[in-house]
Design a protein around this motif. Structure first.
Motif, PDB file in Angstrom:
ATOM      1  N   UNK A   3       0.846  -1.180   0.000  1.00  0.00           N
ATOM      2  CA  UNK A   3       0.000   0.000   0.000  1.00  0.00           C
ATOM      3  C   UNK A   3       0.884   1.233   0.000  1.00  0.00           C
ATOM      4  N   UNK A   4       0.649   2.165  -0.907  1.00  0.00           N
ATOM      5  CA  UNK A   4       1.508   3.351  -0.979  1.00  0.00           C
ATOM      6  C   UNK A   4       1.563   4.097   0.347  1.00  0.00           C
ATOM      7  N   UNK A   5       0.455   4.119   1.050  1.00  0.00           N
ATOM      8  CA  UNK A   5       0.412   4.871   2.309  1.00  0.00           C
ATOM      9  C   UNK A   5       1.433   4.309   3.284  1.00  0.00           C
ATOM     10  N   UNK A   6       1.489   2.994   3.348  1.00  0.00           N
ATOM     11  CA  UNK A   6       2.392   2.352   4.291  1.00  0.00           C
ATOM     12  C   UNK A   6       3.840   2.694   3.950  1.00  0.00           C
ATOM     13  N   UNK A   7       4.182   2.566   2.671  1.00  0.00           N
ATOM     14  CA  UNK A   7       5.571   2.774   2.276  1.00  0.00           C
ATOM     15  C   UNK A   7       5.952   4.249   2.437  1.00  0.00           C
ATOM     16  N   UNK A   8       5.030   5.157   2.131  1.00  0.00           N
ATOM     17  CA  UNK A   8       5.308   6.583   2.314  1.00  0.00           C
ATOM     18  C   UNK A   8       5.567   6.895   3.772  1.00  0.00           C
ATOM     19  N   UNK A   9       4.702   6.332   4.597  1.00  0.00           N
ATOM     20  CA  UNK A   9       4.800   6.545   6.027  1.00  0.00           C
ATOM     21  C   UNK A   9       6.173   6.100   6.531  1.00  0.00           C
ATOM     22  N   UNK A  47       5.156 -10.490  -0.595  1.00  0.00           N
ATOM     23  CA  UNK A  47       4.062 -10.714  -1.527  1.00  0.00           C
ATOM     24  C   UNK A  47       2.709 -10.359  -0.925  1.00  0.00           C
ATOM     25  N   UNK A  48       2.646 -10.417   0.398  1.00  0.00           N
ATOM     26  CA  UNK A  48       1.392 -10.021   1.043  1.00  0.00           C
ATOM     27  C   UNK A  48       1.244  -8.520   1.118  1.00  0.00           C
ATOM     28  N   UNK A  49       2.246  -7.802   0.638  1.00  0.00           N
ATOM     29  CA  UNK A  49       2.152  -6.352   0.674  1.00  0.00           C
ATOM     30  C   UNK A  49       2.763  -5.751   1.913  1.00  0.00           C
ATOM     31  N   UNK A  50       3.549  -6.537   2.617  1.00  0.00           N
ATOM     32  CA  UNK A  50       4.235  -5.961   3.765  1.00  0.00           C
ATOM     33  C   UNK A  50       5.590  -5.434   3.319  1.00  0.00           C
ATOM     34  N   UNK A  51       6.251  -4.784   4.248  1.00  0.00           N
ATOM     35  CA  UNK A  51       7.535  -4.181   3.935  1.00  0.00           C
ATOM     36  C   UNK A  51       8.597  -4.885   4.764  1.00  0.00           C
ATOM     37  N   UNK A  52       9.756  -5.107   4.144  1.00  0.00           N
ATOM     38  CA  UNK A  52      10.849  -5.729   4.890  1.00  0.00           C
ATOM     39  C   UNK A  52      11.960  -4.706   5.071  1.00  0.00           C
ATOM     40  N   UNK A  61      -6.532  -5.085  24.563  1.00  0.00           N
ATOM     41  CA  UNK A  61      -5.158  -4.610  24.360  1.00  0.00           C
ATOM     42  C   UNK A  61      -4.689  -4.949  22.952  1.00  0.00           C
ATOM     43  N   UNK A  62      -4.926  -6.186  22.578  1.00  0.00           N
ATOM     44  CA  UNK A  62      -4.512  -6.604  21.232  1.00  0.00           C
ATOM     45  C   UNK A  62      -5.268  -5.798  20.188  1.00  0.00           C
ATOM     46  N   UNK A  63      -6.555  -5.559  20.476  1.00  0.00           N
ATOM     47  CA  UNK A  63      -7.349  -4.794  19.533  1.00  0.00           C
ATOM     48  C   UNK A  63      -6.847  -3.368  19.370  1.00  0.00           C
ATOM     49  N   UNK A  64      -6.196  -2.891  20.408  1.00  0.00           N
ATOM     50  CA  UNK A  64      -5.736  -1.512  20.377  1.00  0.00           C
ATOM     51  C   UNK A  64      -4.382  -1.369  19.683  1.00  0.00           C
ATOM     52  N   UNK A  65      -3.677  -2.479  19.537  1.00  0.00           N
ATOM     53  CA  UNK A  65      -2.330  -2.393  18.983  1.00  0.00           C
ATOM     54  C   UNK A  65      -2.374  -2.144  17.489  1.00  0.00           C
ATOM     55  N   UNK A  66      -1.394  -1.404  17.019  1.00  0.00           N
ATOM     56  CA  UNK A  66      -1.259  -1.291  15.584  1.00  0.00           C
ATOM     57  C   UNK A  66       0.208  -1.034  15.304  1.00  0.00           C
ATOM     58  N   UNK A  67       0.681  -1.502  14.174  1.00  0.00           N
ATOM     59  CA  UNK A  67       2.046  -1.156  13.835  1.00  0.00           C
ATOM     60  C   UNK A  67       2.027  -0.408  12.516  1.00  0.00           C
TER      61      UNK A  67
END
Lengths: 364, 361, 444
Positions: free
Chosen positions: C173-179, C227-232, C419-425
């Motif tokens: 997602x462009x947003x993720x990579x820009x961020x 391939x899932x669209x994550x960043x390494x 707590x888990x629901x609140x987490x985000x990376x």
């Protein structure tokens, strides 16, 4: 995310699940002697209509919250319209949390003081409300996945002692609709009334999908019916009306010899408590959101903390179970208001807004 | 997004405060560990001459000796007695795991409504607790029990347990069913009548008919089996057909037809039995066995029915079939007005499923 | 001062600094570098073969050096970083030009071997190394997409390090990579030696229990998440790839699962979920049932537990915590110890826990079973960093259970869920499904 609308629908279902099984059956048995399904289906139909109107109203207004919708009619309007709703939610919250903690001491924490249980419930609700509606929506999904299993399992098992003949007669010999005027019936409407107001405050990131909401609503119908009919079929009306928590008693009668646990009530109760906690958190969040809009000068965490402490003190101050019942009866007008008037008003206002927007579009 | 971002500082404060508060909380009340609780399995209740309750508790010990302890006490209410016992014992008496309540026959005959209601009201006692009535005085019953059951505390419990020692000649009635029978218009119950046996631990001598929490009559184990067949709980019950065979019930099915005529209730029931033959005497034909079996069951039920009609105790819950025909107000008079007048006929149809490992009889 | 002298002065305290003079065509040049990073004889030989083949010997030093390397300004500030990086500096003293040459370097990296922290059953077993270039190579072998992009950043002031930002352009997602780009660019002057510093640069709360990113040694996992669209992210000298964002499914799914038949794959994943649930809930449940709500247990079970706890002098919570601490110690000790002594700990622990503690009536034997089950179950999740939150969460449940019994257990579970629901990376909620073009998880 590909799950547009799923989260709001799950929250809607989960909140209602948390409400249905505990206080509802007992109120309902006091309200009706025969033909219980008529009462249930009637209230259910009203709820579905009202929720439909509410969502349509919101949809007309395109991503605005209820507060915004009413504000479009004037600065004072949201105050006038939403203050009774706020009051109702406060009382409903206190009644629910207090009743649940009473129930918990009754079922399995006879040694634990009431305030300690209240403290725990408040703490959990507070933490969840603090994290905001986005987290709560995700939490609701997780809770639903985790706890639906045991819940359905127990519901399935609790048919063990059912005597189907208790369902007869389907329609009482002199069945009338006078039950609508019955105080107990109006009290029993709390299950239907307080659980959907939050939909109007959801941010844009949690969309509402009509189809998914409808599926969620349909899922609830068997739950309403089960919550009344399981005790009825097990005990019969004349015994069931004597119990404070007929559903729990029903499950307590289930004898499962192959499980390592003796009382499966506990699974049921716990699964539902998880849902109930979410309901409380959502209500708390609703109250907080309303407060924040009304009094924007209170800095962020303090509003919620103050609100929680206030509610905690009030619910501690309730002297006994009978007072709780009186309170339930006392807020009937408010209940009917939030149940029927607010959705209808939202619908009308939303419709007006839409027309206005259309006209503007035409002019330009 | 409306997520409220809270400063990290806040979370830490909250965390610290709650961590400091936690130990305070746990000190406020006692949670007794399981090994500091005495968990009685059986409770015996009888009435003394002064109309006081006398309570016996059968507590399996948890140390290596595996003995059972029998504690008894007298007082005005059950809770008072239990409290007193707790005070005098090294651990707290906890009725959470009470499995069986045995009442004295005299007490049963004088009415047990209060006790049953108290059990239902109680937070501790499970509504699944079994009920039984002892023929003998409870002192004798418990002392004989203690003498015999040296090595395990839950013999008596196993005797009634569905997956252990239960069999269809025993009535199986729980506290909640007793409570229902007291309050319901149409449901009465039968409760097993027991005494301590000569060679076995317990001997079952039939069932007591309970109406509104009061014992009104008595039926034999064979009649109990028929009643259980009526409840749909007769699978694997064995029937001796006079002079010709013993059969085992594999499954049963009941159908009813009910109607009201001139304010009198009519009921025709059809009991379909699937049986298998266990042994036979002198080569009877299959038809003979069937006929005899049907006759036997019909007469037993007839007898049972007549007796309960006299007692006005609807243990077969026949009133349930008239819920459509009677108003609630009429239903409340079911036992006294309609039931004694009920015209009831049972037809038994038997199907012999197989003859065991042998081809012929 | 002459550049050569200044350099010698700068590296005065470095024993591996060398400065030799060689003949390249008609010029005598200085060859400067660090002995520990450069294979000197080989590099000189390389330089000479390169130059002897040149026909035109009338090149100016300028153009000669341009051919063999990259020209750099002949001043200290420009040359030193190159030397430290392991490059060879060739200096023509007369004209004062100098260039940086990529030498034949000494091997300071191990060769590609099997992963140390993650075992593979069916799947490639080569793992990432400390060397960035090798890592990219391995990754490219696994992820053959033409859209694989590798961006390099030099991060850090005093200890500059290369950080690679790797993604598949048409998946992410462009947003993720820009961020991410913005965050890294803003933190260019901060050092990255370990993941906590990386967290600081990415601006996430350092006190979180749930892993914000997934570190993996296995290239197939990294390729899969790309391939899932994550960043390494890869950081020089850290022998693993850091996958952002980390989602809850990373706890239960890994790429190699797909090498099993489909039903097994789902069963195995179910097993991992079950493992995570058991590991968090069971100890708390034990405490709740033993000390607050014994009525939930079957009678026979209740009696046998009461029997086994008969002479245990303290409450269930203390008992459980005591043994749990011992277990955690064993876990930690067996990581710490050399492989040759490791089994001793296991053995001693086994004796203590298996027999002696029960025989001494310090704990009940049911608890041993419960805790053994817990420890085993908590290791079934994928990735060591993912088993840590499970280990932490169970303590919350134990404490709440000791106070409120099963209600406390439930409240704890709800709190954990919240707590888990609140987490985000990086703005992606921890609970969200990998938004997939390559779908591998149908439920949700």
């Amino acid at each position: 995310m590909a799950k547009g609308g799923l989260q709001s629908a799950v929250m809607y279902v989960v909140c209602h699940m948390g409400l249905i099984f505990f206080l509802y059956p007992s109120r309902f048995f006091s309200a009706m002697q025969t033909g219980h399904w008529i009462g249930i289906v009637f209230s259910y139909a009203v709820q579905m209509t009202v929720v439909f109107l509410y969502i349509m109203g919101l949809r007309f207004a395109k991503n605005q919250t209820v507060i915004d919708i009413f504000r479009s009619a004037g600065r004072v309007v949201p105050w006038i319209v939403l203050l009774p709703a706020f009051l109702y939610l406060v009382v409903a919250f206190i009644v629910t949390i207090r009743a649940y903690s009473e129930m918990l001491t009754l079922i399995f924490l006879s040694n634990t003081p009431l305030w300690a249980i209240l403290l725990l419930l408040f703490l959990v609700a507070f933490v969840m409300a603090w994290q905001g509606i986005g987290s709560m929506a995700r939490t609701a999904l997780l809770l639903a996945i985790l706890f639906s299993g045991p819940l359905l399992f127990v519901l399935y098992l609790s048919f063990q002692n059912v005597d189907w003949y208790y369902a007869l007669p389907f329609v009482g010999h002199k069945q009338t609709f006078t039950f609508i005027m019955d105080v107990e019936f109006q009290v029993s409407l709390f299950v239907y009334a307080g659980g959907f107001f939050f939909l109007g405050l959801l941010p844009v990131s949690i969309p509402i999908n009509m189809k998914k909401m409808a599926i969620g609503g349909l899922l609830l119908l068997p739950m309403y019916l089960l919550s009344v009919y399981l005790p009825l079929l097990t005990f019969g009306q004349s015994t069931a009306e004597l119990y404070e928590f007929p559903m729990l008693m029903t499950i307590d009668t289930v004898n499962v010899t192959w499980l390592m646990f003796d009382r499966i009530t506990i699974f049921f109760l716990l699964s539902l408590m998880a849902f109930a906690l979410l309901y409380m958190a959502v209500t708390l969040w609703t109250l907080m959101t309303l407060t924040k809009k009304a009094l924007p000068f209170i800095p962020d965490p303090y509003g919620l903390i103050g609100l929680t402490i206030l509610l905690f003190v009030i619910s501690l101050a309730i002297p006994d179970w009978d007072f709780l019942k009186q309170l339930q009866i006392g807020i009937i007008p408010l209940r009917l208001y939030i149940f029927i008037v607010i959705p209808v008003l939202t619908f009308i206002m939303g419709w007006r807004l839409k027309n206005k927007a259309n006209r503007k579009a035409e002019v330009s | 997004m409306m997520i409220i971002r809270t400063p990290f500082r806040w979370r830490m404060k909250l965390l610290t405060v709650s961590i400091i508060l936690l130990p305070l909380l746990s000190g406020c009340w006692d949670n007794k560990d399981i090994n500091h609780r005495a968990l009685p399995v059986i409770m015996g209740i009888s009435l003394t001459e002064h109309n006081q309750y006398k309570i016996f508790l059968d507590i399996p010990s948890t140390d290596d000796s595996n003995n059972i302890t029998i504690v008894s006490g007298t007082g005005d209410t059950i809770n008072e007695i239990i409290d007193h016992m707790s005070m005098n014992m090294e651990s707290q008496v906890d009725l959470l795991h009470l499995k069986i309540v045995i009442v004295d026959k005299n007490f049963a005959q004088s009415g047990m409504q209060d006790v049953v209601s108290a059990f239902n009201r109680s937070r501790d006692i499970s509504s699944k607790t079994l009920f039984a009535i002892s023929e003998q005085p409870l002192e004798q019953f418990f002392s004989e029990m203690k003498a015999k059951t040296l090595n395990s505390g839950n013999v008596l419990y196993d005797f009634f347990e569905k997956n252990a020692g239960w069999n269809p000649q025993l009535a199986d009635t729980r506290v909640w069913q007793m409570f229902r029978s007291i309050n319901s218009y149409t449901h009465d119950v039968i409760v097993p009548l027991i005494r301590s046996g000569k060679t076995t631990n317990i001997e079952c001598i039939g069932s007591a008919i309970i109406k509104n929490g009061k014992m009104t009559g008595q039926i034999s184990p064979e009649e109990t089996l028929v009643a259980n067949a009526f409840y749909g709980k007769s699978a694997y019950g064995k029937l001796e057909v006079m002079d010709s065979a013993t059969v085992q019930i594999i499954s049963n099915k009941l159908t009813h037809k009910s109607w009201m005529k001139n304010d009198q209730a009519f009921l025709r029931s059809n009991l379909k039995l699937n049986v298998t033959i266990l042994d036979s005497k002198g080569h009877p034909t299959e038809q003979e066995i069937k006929d005899k079996l049907e006759q036997l069951l019909t007469s037993r039920l007839e007898h049972l029915f007549k007796q309960t009609q006299q007692d006005e105790a609807d243990i077969l819950a026949l009133g349930q079939y008239f819920r459509n025909d009677l108003t609630r107000e009429q239903l409340s008079r079911w036992r006294s007005e309609y039931y004694p007048e009920l015209d009831f006929e049972l037809k038994v149809t038997t199907k012999i499923e197989n003859r065991g490992n042998l081809k012929n009889l | 001062m002459d550049l050569k002298l200044r350099l010698a002065d700068y590296f005065r305290t470095n024993a591996d600094y060398f400065n030799v003079e060689i003949q390249l065509l008609q010029y005598r040049v200085q060859v400067i570098g660090l002995d520990s990073l450069v294979d000197l004889p080989q590099s000189i030989a390389m330089l000479q073969t390169q130059t002897t083949n040149m026909v035109d010997d009338s090149l100016s030093p300028d153009s000669l050096l341009k051919i063999i390397g990259q020209l750099v300004d002949p001043d200290l500030g420009a040359i030193v970083p190159d030397i430290i990086k392991g490059n060879l500096i060739v200096l023509e003293p007369l004209s004062g030009t100098c260039c940086a040459v990529l030498p034949i370097s000494k091997v300071v990296t191990r060769s590609i071997g099997p992963a140390e922290t993650e075992n593979t059953l069916y799947g490639s077993s080569s793992s990432f190394l400390e060397d960035l270039n090798t890592n990219i190579g391995i990754l490219r072998k696994h992820c053959t997409s033409a859209n694989l992009k590798v961006e390099t950043y030099k991060v850090g002031k005093s200890n500059p390090k290369a950080v690679l930002l790797i993604y598949v352009e048409d998946q992410v997602k462009p947003a993720l990579i820009d961020n991410l780009r913005k965050k890294i660019e803003a933190g260019l002057d901060k050092d990255i030696q370990h993941l906590q510093q990386l967290e600081k640069i990415l601006g996430s709360n350092p006190w979180t229990v749930v892993a914000r990113f997934n570190a993996t040694e296995l290239p197939q996992n990294a390729a899969h998440s790309l391939q899932q669209g994550k960043v390494v992210l890869m950081i020089d000298r850290l022998p693993f790839a850091v996958i952002i964002p980390s989602l809850i499914w990373d706890m239960f799914c890994m790429k190699d699962d797909h090498n099993f038949p489909l039903p097994f794959m789902y069963l195995i994943r179910l097993l991992r979920i079950l493992g995570a649930l058991i590991a968090t809930i069971i100890p708390g449940l034990y405490v709740a049932l033993v000390s607050v709500n014994p009525e939930v247990l079957r009678l026979q079970l209740a009696l046998s537990i009461a029997h086994s706890r008969q002479d245990v002098p303290y409450p269930a919570m203390v008992e459980t915590l005591l043994l749990l601490v011992v277990l955690e110690l064993i876990l930690e000790a067996s990581i710490r110890l050399p492989k040759s002594i490791g089994p001793t700990v296991t053995m001693v622990g086994g004796i203590i826990l298996g027999q002696a503690a029960v025989a001494a009536k310090l704990v009940s034997n049911l608890l041993i079973i419960v805790l053994a089950g817990t420890t085993i179950a908590s290791s079934t999740v994928v990735g060591f960093q993912n088993s840590v939150p499970i280990r932490v969460f169970k303590y919350l449940l134990i404490i709440l259970s000791a106070i409120y019994g099963v209600l406390g257990l439930l409240a704890g579970i709800v709190l954990i869920c919240a707590y888990i629901g609140n987490q985000s990376s990086m703005g992606v909620p921890y609970l969200s499904m990998p938004s997939l073009t390559q779908k591998d998880e149908p439920n949700g």
